[in-house]
Motif scaffolding. Structure first.
Motif, PDB file in Angstrom:
ATOM      1  N   ARG A  33       0.830  -1.202   0.000  1.00  0.00           N
ATOM      2  CA  ARG A  33       0.000   0.000   0.000  1.00  0.00           C
ATOM      3  C   ARG A  33       0.868   1.258   0.000  1.00  0.00           C
ATOM      4  O   ARG A  33       0.617   2.205  -0.760  1.00  0.00           O
ATOM      5  N   GLU A  34       1.880   1.274   0.862  1.00  0.00           N
ATOM      6  CA  GLU A  34       2.754   2.449   0.933  1.00  0.00           C
ATOM      7  C   GLU A  34       3.462   2.685  -0.397  1.00  0.00           C
ATOM      8  O   GLU A  34       3.636   3.832  -0.823  1.00  0.00           O
TER       9      GLU A  34
ATOM     10  N   ALA B 231      -7.634   5.720  -5.617  1.00  0.00           N
ATOM     11  CA  ALA B 231      -7.285   4.486  -6.325  1.00  0.00           C
ATOM     12  C   ALA B 231      -6.713   3.450  -5.360  1.00  0.00           C
ATOM     13  O   ALA B 231      -7.041   2.259  -5.449  1.00  0.00           O
ATOM     14  N   VAL B 232      -5.868   3.897  -4.414  1.00  0.00           N
ATOM     15  CA  VAL B 232      -5.302   2.968  -3.433  1.00  0.00           C
ATOM     16  C   VAL B 232      -6.404   2.425  -2.529  1.00  0.00           C
ATOM     17  O   VAL B 232      -6.440   1.223  -2.220  1.00  0.00           O
ATOM     18  N   GLU B 233      -7.308   3.294  -2.113  1.00  0.00           N
ATOM     19  CA  GLU B 233      -8.444   2.858  -1.290  1.00  0.00           C
ATOM     20  C   GLU B 233      -9.283   1.829  -2.034  1.00  0.00           C
ATOM     21  O   GLU B 233      -9.774   0.864  -1.452  1.00  0.00           O
ATOM     22  N   SER B 234      -9.456   2.043  -3.336  1.00  0.00           N
ATOM     23  CA  SER B 234     -10.249   1.111  -4.142  1.00  0.00           C
ATOM     24  C   SER B 234      -9.577  -0.255  -4.208  1.00  0.00           C
ATOM     25  O   SER B 234     -10.244  -1.290  -4.068  1.00  0.00           O
ATOM     26  N   VAL B 235      -8.244  -0.286  -4.416  1.00  0.00           N
ATOM     27  CA  VAL B 235      -7.517  -1.560  -4.439  1.00  0.00           C
ATOM     28  C   VAL B 235      -7.653  -2.267  -3.094  1.00  0.00           C
ATOM     29  O   VAL B 235      -7.874  -3.483  -3.027  1.00  0.00           O
ATOM     30  N   ASP B 236      -7.558  -1.512  -2.005  1.00  0.00           N
ATOM     31  CA  ASP B 236      -7.699  -2.081  -0.661  1.00  0.00           C
ATOM     32  C   ASP B 236      -9.089  -2.698  -0.482  1.00  0.00           C
ATOM     33  O   ASP B 236      -9.251  -3.838  -0.039  1.00  0.00           O
TER      34      ASP B 236
ATOM     35  N   HIS C  95     -12.560  -7.553  -0.494  1.00  0.00           N
ATOM     36  CA  HIS C  95     -13.807  -8.181  -0.943  1.00  0.00           C
ATOM     37  C   HIS C  95     -13.527  -9.533  -1.609  1.00  0.00           C
ATOM     38  O   HIS C  95     -14.178 -10.541  -1.301  1.00  0.00           O
ATOM     39  N   ILE C  96     -12.527  -9.568  -2.499  1.00  0.00           N
ATOM     40  CA  ILE C  96     -12.198 -10.813  -3.207  1.00  0.00           C
ATOM     41  C   ILE C  96     -11.631 -11.854  -2.247  1.00  0.00           C
ATOM     42  O   ILE C  96     -12.042 -13.025  -2.252  1.00  0.00           O
ATOM     43  N   LEU C  97     -10.678 -11.437  -1.405  1.00  0.00           N
ATOM     44  CA  LEU C  97     -10.081 -12.376  -0.450  1.00  0.00           C
ATOM     45  C   LEU C  97     -11.139 -12.940   0.493  1.00  0.00           C
ATOM     46  O   LEU C  97     -11.124 -14.130   0.824  1.00  0.00           O
ATOM     47  N   GLY C  98     -12.075 -12.088   0.899  1.00  0.00           N
ATOM     48  CA  GLY C  98     -13.132 -12.533   1.807  1.00  0.00           C
ATOM     49  C   GLY C  98     -14.035 -13.590   1.201  1.00  0.00           C
ATOM     50  O   GLY C  98     -14.628 -14.395   1.908  1.00  0.00           O
TER      51      GLY C  98
ATOM     52  N   THR D 262      -1.795  -8.236  -7.563  1.00  0.00           N
ATOM     53  CA  THR D 262      -0.618  -8.117  -6.693  1.00  0.00           C
ATOM     54  C   THR D 262      -1.059  -7.793  -5.267  1.00  0.00           C
ATOM     55  O   THR D 262      -0.546  -8.373  -4.299  1.00  0.00           O
ATOM     56  N   GLY D 263      -2.027  -6.893  -5.139  1.00  0.00           N
ATOM     57  CA  GLY D 263      -2.583  -6.592  -3.817  1.00  0.00           C
ATOM     58  C   GLY D 263      -3.229  -7.808  -3.186  1.00  0.00           C
ATOM     59  O   GLY D 263      -3.074  -8.067  -1.983  1.00  0.00           O
ATOM     60  N   LEU D 264      -3.940  -8.598  -4.016  1.00  0.00           N
ATOM     61  CA  LEU D 264      -4.573  -9.820  -3.505  1.00  0.00           C
ATOM     62  C   LEU D 264      -3.517 -10.830  -3.053  1.00  0.00           C
ATOM     63  O   LEU D 264      -3.673 -11.487  -2.012  1.00  0.00           O
ATOM     64  N   ILE D 265      -2.432 -10.948  -3.809  1.00  0.00           N
ATOM     65  CA  ILE D 265      -1.347 -11.865  -3.430  1.00  0.00           C
ATOM     66  C   ILE D 265      -0.736 -11.442  -2.093  1.00  0.00           C
ATOM     67  O   ILE D 265      -0.496 -12.280  -1.216  1.00  0.00           O
ATOM     68  N   CYS D 266      -0.489 -10.138  -1.935  1.00  0.00           N
ATOM     69  CA  CYS D 266       0.079  -9.647  -0.669  1.00  0.00           C
ATOM     70  C   CYS D 266      -0.827  -9.990   0.504  1.00  0.00           C
ATOM     71  O   CYS D 266      -0.364 -10.485   1.543  1.00  0.00           O
TER      72      CYS D 266
END
Length: 953
Positions: free
Chosen positions: A94-95, A105-110, A115-118, A148-152
Motif C-alpha cells: 500500500r505504501e 485508487a489505493v483505497e479502491s484496491v484495498d 472483498h475478493i479475499l473474503g 498483486t494486492g490480492l497476493i500480498c
C-alpha cells in the motif's frame, strides 16, 4: 534525486490533504509549503508545477464500487479487521502504491482485494475446501496491480503456495515476474544471487529479511520453472510463502505438477492414489483466464447434464486442474477483461484425474476503474441517435494500406507469410504509417517539453501476424527513422522533413489538445510553440529505437533498465496482442482483421491510463475496425447493465452463466471458445435489437420495403401514436402510426420477409422470427404493439391512414457495401407502451441499482429516466402493483430517407444510393424479460466464422 524529491512531496501532501474537504490548487500550494518547510532538502531540483499538477490530477480522480455475484454455499465468513492488524506484505505494498496512485485508487484496491479475499476461504481453516472465482476488469486497467494486492493479502492471511499463470509467451511471463518482484517479493529475482540481493519496490519500504518470500521462478526471459531448479529445492511448511510465475505451457506446467507431487505432497488420496498436499493452502492467480485455460473440448457432460468423468480436457486446462486437484485447500481466481470463454465453462464439468472444471462457481466480480481510465466508451463513445456520444477525437482512419478490394497493396487484408510490403512512396511505407510515425515523434517531443521526458513513450505497429512480414515492416520503419534523423540532424532536405511535422502539429495536435481538454478533467496544458518542438527534435530522434517483438526476434521490452525513459516503436503480432503492456503507449497503428469481441478487446493495447498526455495519443486503424470497436463499446455497456440487475437480484454465477451464454452479443465470439463449434443457443428475452447496418443495393432495399408494405396492408388502419403521461405532468410524445394488440404471426411474417445485411451481427431477421415463434408456443410474445415512428426528413407518406415523415439518419461512414447509422431508437422509445405507473416503477428500478462508475455512460449523475433493461424487466417480470406481461412485444419501424443519408458525406461522388431508391426500412424490437429460458439455435461452422470475423487469436 529531483525525481525522488517529487514523489516524496506528492506522497506527503496527499497524506496531509486526504481527510480535508478543501483540495483546491490553493490548498495544495499551502501544503507544499508545509512539506518544504519541514524537509528543506526536498526543494533541491524540485519542479513545483509538476508536483502541483500531479496532485490536482490525483484529487480529481474517483473510482466506482465493484459488484459481485456470489455463491456462499459451503463458505465460512472469516475476514474481519482483526485479521488485517498485523498484515505486513499488504502494508508495504500500500505504501509503495501511494507513491504512484491517487488516494482514491489505493483505497479502491484495498477495498476490492478485501472483498475478493473474503470470498475465498480462510487459509487456516481445517479440512478440505475449494473456492473458484473470476475477476472481470477492463483492458489495461490495472488488473496486475489488483492481483498483486490480492497476493500480498493472501500471503499475510496464510496462503503458502502462490502460483501466477502469466500468458503464453516468455516476455509476458518475465514482465509479470518483474512487477511481482517490485510489488510482492521486494527484490530482483536473478538466477544467480551470489552477488547479493538487490532490493527494489516494496523491499525498499520494509527491508526486513523475514519478509522476503521464497521464489521458484525469476525475472529473466528464461526464468520460468525449470527442471534444474525443480531438483534444487523442496518446500517445508515455513512462515514465508512461495511464489511461482509460470507460462501456460505444457512442459512448464507438467514440470511444476511433478515437483508438487514428488516434493511437496505428504499424503496419498486413498481412492485414486494421487499425491495430496494437505498442509499447505494454494492460491492460483490466472492472468488472462480466458486465454488457453479454457477446455474447448466437447461432450463435457452427458445428455442428462451429468459430468463425463472420462472426458479428456485440453492440455493446459487439464494441467491447471491437476495442480489444483493435488491440494485439499485451494483457491483459484481468474482475471480477465473478456470473460465469455470462462462463462461457457460447464458448471458441472468434472473428471476423475482433473477434478472440477474452472467455472467461477464461487463468485464473479466486476471491477470498476478510476475516472482517469480511458476505455472503449471514451475512445469510441456510445451509440446515440445522431452518431456516437462522448468519443474523443483520437482515432484516425487508414485506407491506403491496401487496394479497394483488399487483395493487393502494402498490407492486403489477407496475405501470406511470404508477402513483401511495398508502396509507391520513396519510404516504401503508406502515407498513413508515415503520419503515424510523425505523430509519435511529436508526442515524444511535446511530452519532453511538458516535463515527461524521463517517462517511457511507446508506439505500437500491429499489421500482420506473420513474423517474416513483421521483419520487412521493421526494416522499413527502421530505415525511415534513420533517414528522418539524418535529414533533421544533418540539415539535408531539412525543410521538406520539418514541414510535414509542422503541418501535422498545426492542423491536428493543437485542435485535438483543445478538444480533449474540454472533455476530460486534468488534461489542461500550457501552449507549446512549434519553435520549441523543432529545437528538441535532433536529440529526441537519437532516443527513438525500433524493435520487433515476436518469437523470432532478439529484442525485448525491458522498461525497468532505463532511467531516462525509453522511446520505442514496437512492431509485432500476437505477442503484442495480449497482456504485454507497452509503457507510455502514445500512438498505435493497427490493421489486424479479427472482429471477435474478446480478441479485439485484448488487442486494444491503447486503452488504459494516459496522465498528462491523453491529447497526444492517436489510434490509426481502418473504418471497418472502428465500427467493430464501437459495437464492442455498446455491447460492454449492455452486459454490465445486465450484471448490475443480476447483482441487485442476488443471482449466482451459475444464473449469470446461463444468461450470458444465450446473449446475442456472443455472436461475435469464437464458437470454438464456447465449447460448441457449430451451434449457439440464443435468447433475445430482456434484450433490444436495432437495425443499424443496411444494404445499399436498390433491389434488396425494395424487397424490404415490400415486406413493410405487406405488413401495413395486413394490419389495416392505424391510429396516431398516443402520448404517454409521465410524472410532474410531463408527456412523452411521438409522431407516427401505431397498431395495438397485433397477433404475433404478423410480426413473424414481416421478419421472415425482411432481409438483414450480413454485417448486421445482432439483428438477423430469420433468427428473430424463429425466436418469436418459439416464445409464442409457450404463451409469450403473443400480442404486439407495432409502431412506425416518423422523423424530420420532410418527406411524408401514408401509413395505414396516418401521414408519417421519413426519418433522417446520416451515414456514419462511407463503406462500399453498406449504409451504417448510429442508433435507431431514442432512450424513451422503449417506453412507448408504458403507462405512468409502469414508467415510474422502471425508473425506480434503474435508480435503485445505479452506482457511480466512471467507466460507464452514467458516470456520477443518477439517471432521471428509466434505462432499457429496467423497462424490459418491468414489462416481462412486473413489479409491486404492476402486472407482468411477457406476452407483450414492441416492434418499432422507421423509414429512413435515402437522400438525407447523403448529407454529411465529404464527397459528392460518394453516392450512397441510386435514384429511385425506396425508403430504407429500419426496425427495432424491445423484448420483455422472461423466465422461460427459451432459446433458438444459431448454426455456424468454424470455417464460416473465420471467413466472416477472422481468426479467434
Amino acid at each position: 534525486m529531483s525525481e525522488d524529491n517529487k514523489w516524496s512531496v506528492i506522497k506527503f501532501v496527499q497524506n496531509l490533504l486526504a481527510d480535508e474537504e478543501d483540495k483546491s490548487a490553493q490548498a495544495i500550494s499551502e501544503k507544499i509549503d508545509v512539506a518544504l518547510m519541514l524537509k528543506p532538502a526536498w526543494a533541491l531540483g524540485l519542479n513545483r508545477t509538476e508536483v502541483s499538477e500531479e496532485l490536482i490530477r490525483r484529487f480529481s480522480e474517483w473510482v466506482g464500487d465493484e459488484a459481485s455475484l456470489v455463491n456462499s454455499e459451503g463458505h465460512i465468513e472469516w475476514l474481519t479487521p482483526e485479521h488485517k492488524k498485523s498484515w505486513r506484505y499488504w502494508q508495504r505494498y500500500r505504501e509503495w502504491q501511494e507513491q504512484k496512485l491517487s488516494w482514491s485508487a489505493v483505497e479502491s484496491v484495498d477495498r476490492t482485494t478485501d472483498h475478493i479475499l473474503g470470498m475465498l476461504e480462510d487459509p487456516k481453516r481445517e479440512g478440505a475446501w475449494d473456492r473458484r472465482g473470476m475477476v472481470v476488469g477492463h483492458v489495461q486497467s490495472g488488473k496486475t496491480g489488483s492481483y498483486t494486492g490480492l497476493i500480498c493479502k493472501s500471503a499475510d492471511a496464510g496462503y503458502k503456495i502462490i502460483i501466477v499463470l502469466a500468458g503464453l509467451h516468455n516476455n509476458l511471463r518475465s514482465q509479470t515476474q518483474m512487477r511481482l518482484d517490485e510489488g510482492f517479493l521486494g527484490f530482483e529475482t536473478r538466477p544467480d544471487q551470489s552477488k547479493g540481493l538487490k532490493l527494489i519496490g516494496v523491499g525498499e519500504i520494509d527491508r526486513s529479511a523475514d519478509l522476503r518470500p521464497q521464489f521458484g521462478t525469476n525475472r529473466t526471459e528464461t526464468g520460468d520453472f525449470t527442471a534444474k531448479f525443480a531438483k534444487s529445492f523442496g518446500v517445508t511448511p515455513e512462515e514465508r510463502p512461495w511464489l511461482f510465475v509460470v507460462k501456460k505451457n505444457k512442459t512448464v506446467l507438467t514440470r511444476l505438477l511433478t515437483w508438487i507431487q514428488k516434493h511437496v505432497a505428504q499424503s496419498i488420496d486413498p481412492e485414486t492414489g494421487r499425491p495430496l498436499v494437505k498442509h499447505l493452502p494454494l492460491l492460483i492467480i490466472d492472468d488472462e483466464a480466458d486465454h488457453a485455460s479454457v477446455d474447448t473440448g466437447e461432450k463435457v457432460v452427458d445428455e442428462n447434464g451429468n459430468p463425463d468423468l472420462e472426458h479428456e480436457p485440453k492440455t493446459i486446462n487439464s494441467l491447471i486442474r491437476k495442480i489444483l486437484h493435488s491440494f485439499t485447500k485451494k483457491a483459484y481466481v481468474g482475471y480477465t477483461a473478456t470473460p465469455f470463454a470462462n462463462i461457457y465453462i460447464h458448471s458441472h464439468g468434472e473428471t476423475i484425474k482433473e477434478g472440477p472444471d474452472l467455472f467461477p462457481a464461487a463468485f464473479i466480480t466486476n471491477l470498476s476503474a478510476p475516472s482517469s481510465y480511458i476505455g472503449p466508451s471514451k475512445v469510441f463513445g456510445l451509440a446515440g441517435e445522431n452518431g456516437r456520444i462522448g468519443s474523443l477525437d483520437l482515432v484516425r482512419t487508414v485506407n491506403d494500406h491496401c487496394s479497394e478490394d483488399g487483395k493487393s497493396g502494402w498490407m492486403p487484408v489477407k496475405h501470406k507469410t511470404s508477402h513483401v510490403p511495398t508502396s509507391n512512396n520513396a519510404s516504401n511505407l503508406p502515407d498513413s504509417l508515415v503520419e503515424a510515425v510523425h505523430a509519435f515523434v511529436l508526442a515524444c517531443a511535446i511530452r519532453k517539453l511538458r516535463g515527461q521526458g524521463d517517462q517511457h513513450s511507446s508506439m505500437l505497429i500491429h499489421v500482420t501476424r506473420f513474423n517474416l512480414v513483421q521483419a520487412h515492416v521493421h526494416q522499413q520503419v527502421q530505415s525511415y527513422i534513420s533517414h528522418l534523423k539524418q535529414r533533421i540532424q544533418r540539415q539535408q532536405d531539412y525543410q521538406s522533413a520539418i514541414s510535414k511535422l509542422s503541418d501535422l502539429f498545426h492542423t491536428d495536435f493543437i485542435n485535438t489538445t483543445n478538444s480533449v481538454s474540454n472533455l476530460v478533467d486534468g488534461q489542461d496544458h500550457e501552449n507549446i510553440s512549434w519553435l520549441s518542438i523543432e529545437e528538441c527534435l535532433p536529440d529526441l530522434l537519437d532516443e527513438i529505437k525500433v524493435k520487433m517483438i515476436n518469437g523470432t526476434a532478439g529484442d525485448i521490452l525491458d522498461y525497468s533498465d532505463s532511467v531516462t525513459g525509453i522511446k520505442v516503436i514496437a512492431i509485432g503480432g500476437d505477442k503484442l496482442a495480449r497482456g504485454l503492456t507497452l509503457e507510455g503507449l502514445c500512438v498505435s497503428y493497427f490493421l489486424r482483421a479479427s472482429k471477435m469481441y474478446d480478441t479485439l478487446m485484448q488487442m486494444g493495447r491503447w486503452f488504459g491510463y494516459r496522465p498528462g498526455y491523453l491529447d497526444l495519443c492517436r489510434l490509426y486503424t481502418t473504418e471497418d475496425l472502428v465500427e467493430w470497436f464501437e459495437h464492442i463499446a455498446d455491447a460492454a455497456e449492455e452486459l454490465r447493465s445486465e450484471f448490475d440487475f443480476m447483482t441487485a437480484s442476488g443471482e449466482t454465477p451459475f444464473r449469470y452463466g446461463l444468461k450470458v451464454r444465450s446473449h446475442p452479443v456472443l455472436m461475435v465470439t469464437s464458437p470454438l471458445k464456447m465449447r460448441t463449434a457449430k451451434t449457439l443457443y440464443l435468447s433475445f428475452s430482456g434484450d433490444v435489437t436495432e437495425t443499424i447496418t443496411f444494404f445499399r443495393n436498390k433491389r434488396a432495399l425494395q424487397e424490404n420495403y415490400s415486406a413493410f408494405h405487406d405488413l401495413v396492408a395486413a394490419l389495416g388502419s392505424a391510429q396516431h401514436i398516443p402520448a404517454q403521461p409521465r410524472p410532474e405532468g410531463r408527456k412523452d410524445t411521438w409522431k407516427g402510426a401505431q397498431w395495438s394488440d397485433v397477433d404475433a404471426h404478423h410480426v413473424i411474417n414481416f421478419l421472415r420477409n425482411y432481409k438483414s445485411h450480413p454485417d448486421s451481427t445482432k439483428v438477423q431477421s430469420h433468427l428473430l422470427a424463429d425466436f418469436v415463434e418459439e416464445m409464442q408456443r409457450s404463451g409469450e410474445l403473443t400480442s404486439w404493439t407495432v409502431a412506425v415512428v416518423g422523423g424530420s426528413a420532410g418527406c411524408a407518406q401514408d401509413v395505414g391512414g396516418v401521414s408519417v415523415d421519413r426519418m433522417k439518419r446520416s451515414c456514419k461512414s462511407f463503406l462500399n457495401d453498406r449504409y451504417s447509422i448510429g442508433r435507431l431508437l431514442s432512450p424513451q422509445d422503449e417506453g412507448m407502451d408504458l403507462d405512468e405507473n409502469s414508467w415510474r416503477a422502471a425508473l425506480n428500478e434503474t435508480q435503485s441499482i445505479w452506482k457511480p462508475d466512471p467507466t460507464r455512460a452514467q458516470g456520477r449523475v443518477m439517471p432521471q429516466v428509466p434505462n432499457g433493461p429496467a423497462i424490459r424487466r418491468i414489462k416481462g417480470l412486473g413489479a409491486p402493483g404492476i402486472a407482468a406481461r411477457p406476452d407483450k412485444g414492441l416492434l418499432i419501424i422507421s423509414l429512413l430517407d435515402p437522400q438525407a443519408a447523403q448529407e454529411k458525406l465529404s464527397s459528392e461522388s460518394d453516392l450512397l444510393f441510386e435514384s429511385g431508391t425506396p425508403p430504407i426500412v429500419a426496425f427495432a424490437i424491445s423484448f420483455p424479460s422472461s423466465n422461460s429460458g427459451k432459446t433458438v439455435p444459431y448454426l455456424v461452422t468454424d470455417t464460416y466464422w473465420e471467413q466472416r470475423y477472422g481468426a479467434s487469436e
